[in-house]
Scaffold this motif. Structure first.
Motif: not given
Length: 730
Positions: A122-147
């Motif tokens: 919904s944010l990128f239209g894909e799973i981005p290659d950039n690990e920084v984006y992957l980790k930054e978005i995961a920080e805001n999903m405590p209900q879907l990705i564990s801490r």
């Protein structure tokens, strides 16, 4: 014997003897009919229907479900396979999760699927290659990705969430099929969530019902065989018939079996056997006199019928009181047990005598052949009659000591997960889910406004959130906005907050520290909520537990009072005496104090499913006192010692046999897997022997004292009356 024949019950016995074969055939046909109806007996899997629907917290939970969807989604728990990956925030893993989400969405039975893959797309239209984006978005999903980033969850909601077992099994099968088709990269999966707990709970409940009933029947058969030999099958016939009839009636009435009513089989077997014991004992008594078989059958019904009806009506009165509960589950328990005792009574009055009418039976029994034991009983009863005050003093001291244990009883509401064994696989997976994800270890706060995303509302929510996370025991919150973030564009706010589609509601999930006293934490949160200008309501499982816990003791008191009033009325009608109506209540009241005190010392926890335990125990335990008082009143000896001795000798055997049979029938409930049933079995076992102990050890002494007081009062009254008459004559 001629006197018994002329009574209504005696005439009924003569009719049953004459038409015994026809009655047996009719009752067998009815049993087959009710047995066929019992196949359709429904199990209540929706726990929400078993608690009061008018509670604010229940209404709030329904509102949350309507606005945000059911919390009870099926959950796919995805855990990192440490041999392949240690962090799920990588493109290959997230791509495989997204493909799984799309597979599930393609199924028409599934309404919605929420997972981390969908959020990234919904944010990128894909799973981005950039690990920084992957980790930054995961920080805001405590209900879907564990801490710790070692696990993720995918929430699966069906088109219409249902709680029945067949539907739950169907959707689980669909989910497992789609998961197996997808090659998840570096992940292991488990299907969990509340529906899985409900499915497991129902399966265990059904197993427990069969297991406890069969074990109760086997235990009681063994005990009865030691008394009546192979005639024990005749004694246990009425309660077995009662169970079949009761399950058939429940199915026809639409009354479901739930956790609260799951033990009805063992309870009915334990109680219903008592009627057959007394019937069979009277048959044996007449057989010793070499009476004809018709005379024996008439004596069975007319000789003990009145006492059996009296004791059963008091039991039914205790059970009927449960139907006045505000808890639907307790109402169903009252209906089930009342109906079960009525059916057992029908079996004892019609089925058993007709079976005995088919031929002359040689019935064995228990006799105290040990002269030393018999002399000990006589000496003990004589001591009770000679030193009643000493016995009562000892009884009062023991009661005070045991009653002090009541303060150690823990009162807390049970949930689906707390009812299941902690060492089961389904609970291991669910506990992993709770440990890793905020969603399942949180308290909900529902915020209501015309537009919860307005800057003014969010400012107040920000202030409220700051106050909430400062409460001891709360380590975090799902509200992750800073004061500067409240002016972000609406779409950004909707992604970062949990809001309803109408924008009228917002949920704050408060993350609790492990080991926190949840009930105290709820009280602290509620005190903070009372200070905010926002429209807020607490919600979630913890809120329901707190509200239900608060009603347990008041509800228990209400049902106990209603049960005692009903029992008092029945006993007073049985004895046609106020005095002898109150005495059994005093006896069973002390027995209940013993039961609750012992339960407290055992560290027992009581929940809303046990609010009717006092009323149940009053209905069960009062039978011993009624039998003792009835025998005492029949004794006409002017010598009190002789009267008490005859009373104790007369009731010793039936009280001991009945308490052992009923007690060990109840102990069969301990074989249940569910924690709730285990507690109930312990309470009933302790309660039966407590009431029996009070009856044999202290009730005779109390009867002596009250009789002396009554006689002294009567003498004083007559003396004053005579003096007044003399004065009036002068």
């Amino acid at each position: 014997m001629q006197d018994l024949r002329n009574t209504y019950l005696g005439k009924l016995g003569a009719i049953e003897f004459r038409y015994s074969k026809f009655i047996i055939i009719a009752m067998v046909i009815l049993t087959i009919f009710f047995g066929s109806q019992a196949i359709n007996l429904r199990f209540e899997s929706n726990m929400m229907k078993e608690i009061p629907q008018n509670f604010d917290v229940i209404k709030t939970q329904e509102l949350i479900t309507n606005e945000f969807g059911a919390e009870e989604a099926i959950i796919i728990l995805l855990e990192a396979d440490l041999n392949e990956i240690s962090d799920i925030r990588n493109k290959k893993t997230l791509e495989s999760i997204y493909r799984l989400e799309q597979r599930l969405k393609s199924r028409p039975e599934i309404l919605d699927v929420i997972g981390p893959g969908t959020v990234y797309y919904s944010l990128f239209g894909e799973i981005p290659d950039n690990e920084v984006y992957l980790k930054e978005i995961a920080e805001n999903m405590p209900q879907l990705i564990s801490r710790d980033y070692s696990a993720a969850i995918v929430l699966v909601r069906t088109t219409s969430f249902v709680y029945d077992q067949a539907s739950i099994n169907s959707i689980i099968k669909i989910v497992e099929e789609e998961v197996e088709k997808e090659n998840l990269y570096g992940l292991n999966y488990n299907v969990t969530g509340t529906p899985i707990l409900i499915k497991t709970l129902l399966e265990i409940l059904q197993e427990d019902i069969v297991k406890t009933v069969l074990l109760a029947i086997l235990t009681i058969l063994i005990l009865l065989t030691l008394i009546f030999y192979f005639k024990s099958f005749l004694v246990i016939a009425p309660p077995v018939l009662g169970i079949i009839w009761t399950t058939g009636h429940l199915s026809m009435m639409g009354v479901p079996i739930s956790m609260a009513t799951g033990t009805f089989g063992a309870i009915i077997i334990g109680l219903g056997t008592e009627y057959g014991i007394f019937m069979m004992s009277r048959y044996r008594e007449e057989a010793k006199k070499r009476a004809s078989n018709e005379t024996r059958v008439v004596a069975m019904i007319a000789g003990v019928g009145k006492g059996t009806i009296g004791s059963s009506t008091t039991t039914i009165a205790g059970f009927v009181a449960l139907t006045f509960s505000s808890m639907p589950s307790v109402v169903h328990l009252g209906q089930t047990l009342s109906l079960g005792i009525i059916n057992c009574l029908i079996g004892a009055f019609f089925f058993l005598p007709c079976l005995m009418s088919l031929k002359e039976w040689n019935v064995s029994g228990i006799e105290i052949k040990n002269k030393k034991l018999n002399r000990s009983i006589i000496k003990f009863s004589e001591l009770q009659a000679k030193r009643p005050k000493s016995f009562l003093l000892i009884g009062m001291i023991v009661t005070i000591l045991l009653a002090s244990g009541v303060s150690f009883i823990k009162v807390v509401e049970e949930t689906e997960e707390s009812s299941l064994p902690e060492n089961s696989e389904v609970m291991r997976v669910f506990n992993t889910l709770k440990d890793k994800f905020q969603r399942y270890d949180s308290m909900l706060v529902l915020v209501k406004s015309e537009n919860v995303l307005s800057s003014n509302v969010l400012r107040e929510v920000y202030i409220l959130n700051k106050q909430l996370i400062n409460i001891q025991g709360i380590k975090g919150s799902s509200f992750n906005l800073g004061l500067e973030d409240i002016y972000l564009p609406r779409e950004d706010l909707k992604r970062r907050l949990e809001v309803s589609d109408s924008l009228g509601y917002l949920i704050i999930r408060l993350d609790m520290s492990k080991g926190t006293d949840q009930l105290q934490l709820y009280d602290d949160v509620k005190s903070v909520l009372n200070l905010t200008p926002l429209q807020v309501q607490p919600g979630g499982t913890i809120a329901m537990i707190r509200e239900l816990t608060d009603i347990i003791m008041p509800e228990m008191s209400k049902l106990s009072i209603l049960g005692l009033i009903g029992i008092l009325a029945c006993v007073m009608l049985t004895f046609m005496s106020v005095r002898y109506g109150i005495i059994p209540l005093l006896s069973v009241g002390v027995g209940i104090m013993w039961m609750m005190g012992i339960a407290g010392f055992m560290g027992t926890t009581i929940d809303s499913g046990l609010v009717g335990i006092l009323s149940i125990m009053a209905g069960i335990g009062i039978d011993f006192a009624i039998q003792t008082i009835n025998r005492f009143r029949l004794e006409r000896s002017p010598i009190m010692v002789e009267r008490i001795t005859n009373t104790v000798q007369g009731v010793f055997e039936p009280v001991i046999i009945s308490s052992i049979v009923a007690g060990f029938g109840f102990i069969a409930i301990l074989a249940a897997t569910l924690n709730f049933l285990d507690v109930l079995g312990k309470l009933l076992f302790v309660g039966v022997f407590s009431c029996a102990g009070i009856t044999l050890l202290f009730l005779p002494s109390f009867l002596v004292i009250q009789e002396r007081l009554f006689q002294d009062t009567k003498k004083i009254f007559h003396s004053k009356k005579n003096r007044i008459d003399e004065i009036n004559t002068l």
